[in-house]
Design a protein around this motif. Structure first.
Motif, PDB file in Angstrom:
ATOM      1  N   HIS A   1       0.828  -1.209   0.000  1.00 62.87           N
ATOM      2  CA  HIS A   1       0.000   0.000   0.000  1.00 62.87           C
ATOM      3  C   HIS A   1       0.863   1.260   0.000  1.00 62.87           C
ATOM      4  O   HIS A   1       0.655   2.187  -0.786  1.00 62.87           O
TER       5      HIS A   1
ATOM      6  N   ARG B   1      -5.179   1.418   1.518  1.00 62.16           N
ATOM      7  CA  ARG B   1      -6.121   0.315   1.725  1.00 62.16           C
ATOM      8  C   ARG B   1      -7.553   0.695   1.353  1.00 62.16           C
ATOM      9  O   ARG B   1      -8.311  -0.113   0.821  1.00 62.16           O
ATOM     10  N   TYR B   2      -7.929   1.960   1.631  1.00 57.31           N
ATOM     11  CA  TYR B   2      -9.338   2.331   1.493  1.00 57.31           C
ATOM     12  C   TYR B   2      -9.636   3.400   0.446  1.00 57.31           C
ATOM     13  O   TYR B   2     -10.770   3.517   0.010  1.00 57.31           O
TER      14      TYR B   2
ATOM     15  N   CYS C   1      -6.770   5.074  -2.036  1.00 58.58           N
ATOM     16  CA  CYS C   1      -5.878   4.953  -3.197  1.00 58.58           C
ATOM     17  C   CYS C   1      -5.639   3.473  -3.493  1.00 58.58           C
ATOM     18  O   CYS C   1      -4.518   2.972  -3.438  1.00 58.58           O
ATOM     19  N   THR C   2      -6.729   2.787  -3.808  1.00 52.14           N
ATOM     20  CA  THR C   2      -6.696   1.340  -3.970  1.00 52.14           C
ATOM     21  C   THR C   2      -5.982   0.926  -5.262  1.00 52.14           C
ATOM     22  O   THR C   2      -5.851   1.716  -6.193  1.00 52.14           O
TER      23      THR C   2
ATOM     24  N   PRO D   1      -8.228   3.700  -7.960  1.00 55.82           N
ATOM     25  CA  PRO D   1      -8.233   4.640  -6.830  1.00 55.82           C
ATOM     26  C   PRO D   1      -9.500   5.487  -6.812  1.00 55.82           C
ATOM     27  O   PRO D   1     -10.061   5.800  -7.858  1.00 55.82           O
ATOM     28  N   LYS D   2      -9.955   5.821  -5.618  1.00 55.29           N
ATOM     29  CA  LYS D   2     -11.179   6.606  -5.458  1.00 55.29           C
ATOM     30  C   LYS D   2     -10.837   8.102  -5.414  1.00 55.29           C
ATOM     31  O   LYS D   2     -11.026   8.777  -4.400  1.00 55.29           O
TER      32      LYS D   2
END
Length: 211
Positions: A140, A184-185, A187-188, A192-193
């Motif tokens: 990550h 993990r939540y 910048c996946t 990426p969000k």
């Protein structure tokens, strides 16, 4: 990526999560060491499920040693590579008792001599248990550091050294946790969000997504 941008990035991550913590469950440096040792190529969720049953039975090197390899295996058999990990746990406990008075050492060289403990594991323990400004670069952190431009590097060690050099000192102790959680939540790996990312406008990633 300049120093001002990095400062703004970590300021925002801090504002969102002022007291970041590992998602591994532990109550002592010894429990953290064992949990991190078990977490190699496994999820924190799977490790926590196992240690919730293991630690009430054995939360000291002596108690763990008394369980023996087979006893440890019985508790961690749901985790990947459990055979090797059980052997390393027992060997590590024996070394802690014989060489360190049953205490987890607070220096990297001593930690890395323990079976199953590499540089990354040592860094996690030094940072999380003892508050030392180390940087445990996992997949990550490696991804986030390269993708955002915070600390690009071709190897894990490259990224670690650059992070230690470039992360502003006020944020250094907690930076490891912020970057892991961000990777993990938000910048996946696959997508990426970016649209819901608090540092989107500061990030160097060119292929930004809407969500």
């Amino acid at each position: 990526m300049n120093a001002d941008k990095r400062y703004q990035i970590f300021s925002r991550l801090q504002a969102e999560n002022p007291n970041p913590e590992t998602e591994l469950e532990y109550n002592s440096p010894f429990e953290l060491l064992i949990a991190v040792l078990l977490s190699a190529q496994a999820t924190d969720v799977s490790v926590n499920k196992a240690t919730r049953k293991l630690f009430p039975v054995a939360n000291t090197p002596e108690a763990m040693l008394a369980l023996g390899v087979d006893g440890v295996k019985e508790h961690i058999k749901t985790i990947g590579l459990f055979n090797t990990k059980a052997e390393n746990v027992i060997k590590t406990c024996r070394m802690l008792i014989e060489l360190h008075g049953s205490e987890v050492p607070q220096d990297r060289a001593a930690l890395e001599k323990l079976p199953g403990v590499g540089r990354k594991t040592a860094n996690v323990v030094l940072n999380t248990a003892f508050g030392q400004p180390t940087m445990a670069v996992d997949t990550h952190i490696f991804r986030v550091s390269n993708r955002t431009g915070i600390a690009p590097g071709k190897t894990v060690l490259d990224v670690e050294k650059k992070l230690l050099r470039h992360v502003p000192k006020p944020f250094l102790v907690d930076a490891h946790h912020w970057l892991i959680l961000h990777g993990r939540y938000v910048c996946t790996a696959r997508k990426p969000k970016c649209g819901s990312c608090p540092i989107e406008d500061l990030c160097d990633y060119k292929e930004k997504t809407e969500f």
